[in-house]
Design a protein around this motif. Structure first.
Motif, PDB file in Angstrom:
ATOM      1  N   ASN A   8       0.557  -7.965  -6.930  1.00  0.00           N
ATOM      2  CA  ASN A   8      -0.651  -7.799  -6.127  1.00  0.00           C
ATOM      3  C   ASN A   8      -1.886  -7.680  -7.004  1.00  0.00           C
ATOM      4  OD1 ASN A   8       0.629  -7.862  -3.660  1.00  0.00           O
ATOM      5  ND2 ASN A   8       0.849  -5.651  -3.530  1.00  0.00           N
ATOM      6  N   SER A  90      -4.997 -10.879   2.091  1.00  0.00           N
ATOM      7  CA  SER A  90      -4.105 -10.166   3.011  1.00  0.00           C
ATOM      8  C   SER A  90      -4.840  -9.906   4.325  1.00  0.00           C
ATOM      9  CB  SER A  90      -3.656  -8.845   2.381  1.00  0.00           C
ATOM     10  OG  SER A  90      -4.785  -8.006   2.154  1.00  0.00           O
ATOM     11  N   LYS A  97      -3.820 -13.157  -1.663  1.00  0.00           N
ATOM     12  CA  LYS A  97      -2.513 -13.580  -1.191  1.00  0.00           C
ATOM     13  C   LYS A  97      -2.213 -14.962  -1.771  1.00  0.00           C
ATOM     14  CE  LYS A  97      -1.061 -15.123   3.167  1.00  0.00           C
ATOM     15  NZ  LYS A  97      -1.302 -15.151   4.586  1.00  0.00           N
TER      16      LYS A  97
END
Length: 130
Positions: A8, A90, A97
């Motif tokens: 992430n 996201s 993402k």
């Protein structure tokens, strides 16, 4: 590749690294001394290790590639904003993402989208406009 590998990255993390990188030598140098309380700051934070890392990344490019990019006199803040706006995020908007596609193809698609929305290759406004 990192995103598709499950690592992430927040939108802010990427933005604070992208802007000085796209700004070139001046913004990379500003990372060594810029302060957010200066109303004329360039990157508005100081991070010497990031300056060194991003400078090393820039220095890994061919001289002809650097010359081609630098000759555009890109409005790096506008380019950074356009890239960040077009990156997939996201649902909450906090994280980037990855897309289920080849990272090269994803980058090419993103840059084509950004440049198709631009008024000029440098993303700078017409002369006299802000």
């Amino acid at each position: 590749t990192e995103l598709n590998g499950g690592q992430n990255k927040t939108v802010e993390h990427v933005r604070v690294h992208l802007l000085p990188y796209l700004g070139g030598v001046d913004t990379l140098q500003a990372l060594t001394s810029d302060e957010p309380d200066n109303p004329n700051c360039t990157v508005c934070y100081t991070d010497v290790p990031t300056s060194k890392g991003l400078t090393g990344l820039r220095d890994s490019l061919k001289a002809s590639e650097l010359q081609a990019y630098d000759s555009l006199n890109v409005c790096y803040a506008r380019l950074s904003d356009a890239i960040m706006w077009n990156l997939p995020k996201s649902k909450c908007g906090v994280y980037l993402k990855g897309l289920p596609m080849d990272p090269y193809d994803e980058t090419l698609l993103l840059l084509k989208r950004v440049l198709s929305q631009a008024h000029s290759p440098s993303l700078c406004p017409a002369s006299g406009a802000f």
